[in-house]
Design a protein around this motif. Sequence first.
Motif, PDB file in Angstrom:
ATOM      1  N   ARG A 115      38.695 -14.903 -51.986  1.00  0.00           N
ATOM      2  CA  ARG A 115      39.228 -13.575 -52.278  1.00  0.00           C
ATOM      3  C   ARG A 115      38.392 -12.879 -53.343  1.00  0.00           C
ATOM      4  O   ARG A 115      38.216 -11.660 -53.318  1.00  0.00           O
ATOM      5  N   ALA A 152      38.089 -10.890 -46.635  1.00  0.00           N
ATOM      6  CA  ALA A 152      38.397 -11.513 -47.919  1.00  0.00           C
ATOM      7  C   ALA A 152      39.242 -10.605 -48.801  1.00  0.00           C
ATOM      8  O   ALA A 152      39.968 -11.076 -49.674  1.00  0.00           O
ATOM      9  N   MET A 161      42.565 -11.285 -47.189  1.00  0.00           N
ATOM     10  CA  MET A 161      42.719 -12.676 -46.754  1.00  0.00           C
ATOM     11  C   MET A 161      43.439 -12.782 -45.409  1.00  0.00           C
ATOM     12  O   MET A 161      44.207 -13.701 -45.167  1.00  0.00           O
TER      13      MET A 161
END
Length: 358
Positions: A173, A251, A254
């Motif tokens: 992340r 990312a 997510m």
Amino acid sequence: MSSDSTSRTSMLIALIRRPYFWGIIAIALLLAVNSLKDPGYLAISYNETTGSLVGNVIDILRAAAPIAMISVGMCLVIATAGIDLSVGSLMAVAGAIAMEFLSSAGGSAGAAFAALGLALLLGAVLGAVNAVLISVVGLQPFISTLVLMLAGRGLAKVITGGQNTAASNDTFRWIANGYVLGLPVVFLLAVLIVIAVGLLVRRSALGLMIEAVGMDPRAARLAGVNRRGLLFAVYIASGALAAVAGVFATASVMTVDVSNTGYQLEMDAILAVVIGGTSLAGGKFNITGAAIGALLIATLDKTVVFLGISSSATPAFKAIVIIALCLLQSERVRALFRARRAKAGSATHDAPKEAVAA
């Protein structure tokens, strides 16, 4: 006129003739329009809690990062007189494989780097598939990449089982949401990749060989240029950079949405490349221009939202801005304006003479 004034004038003329100059002007105008609506639009503040810079400009830089990645790869492909319509689908495939891996591998830093490597590898392999279809089988680039554009999202659905897969990994992340020196990591990574690719193709013979293949494949072959090898290189690079963009896109939340991740971003990449001065006919490319074009596309997207333009009118608004920019870039259009200006100036200059004669 002094030599310094002449030199400055020459530099200004040379700058104006660079296609990406008008992209910079367009970005400045869009930001100015937004500032007229909200005088604090360009304000940037520092968030001590997160250690990050906050503001609309920072959001634009973050949004431009994935577009810049696929634009750089697209730039190299188009320089060979090809095209890659599959980059949006490759983003979805890369995001799908990364999320599927992380959903079972856990939240360790090692798992994050493994997912990143897996996404890059898959992107490169699919880019190589495009290269095989084009350079070995002999299909047209438009057809071969269109096939993978359609098949890519199907592959992403196979990987995820048709679901929008989510995962949890702080390191992964951070790639999209972290900050270094107050700036988004995703933007800094994009800048580093753009600089690295630019130096690679301009500080070596690679850029000249790519342009040679795009200009005249037969002459390039007679000069000893390995056309097939170069096509493999640029399509693999395009696939890998699309995978990086896919990692950026997934990312941040997510989660991979196999239907919407990278959707129509191939069009934005082509527009960014054209705005930056790369010829669709091949044989000429500009990495810096492609990056500036990506920044313009991101600024334009943010402006559309900020001005509250309806979704039905959004494509028309973007089209008007891009058409106006392309007209400004056109040497033929600028020559027409210069001719009209010279004609008007000549008429004004001759008017007093006619009055005296009368």
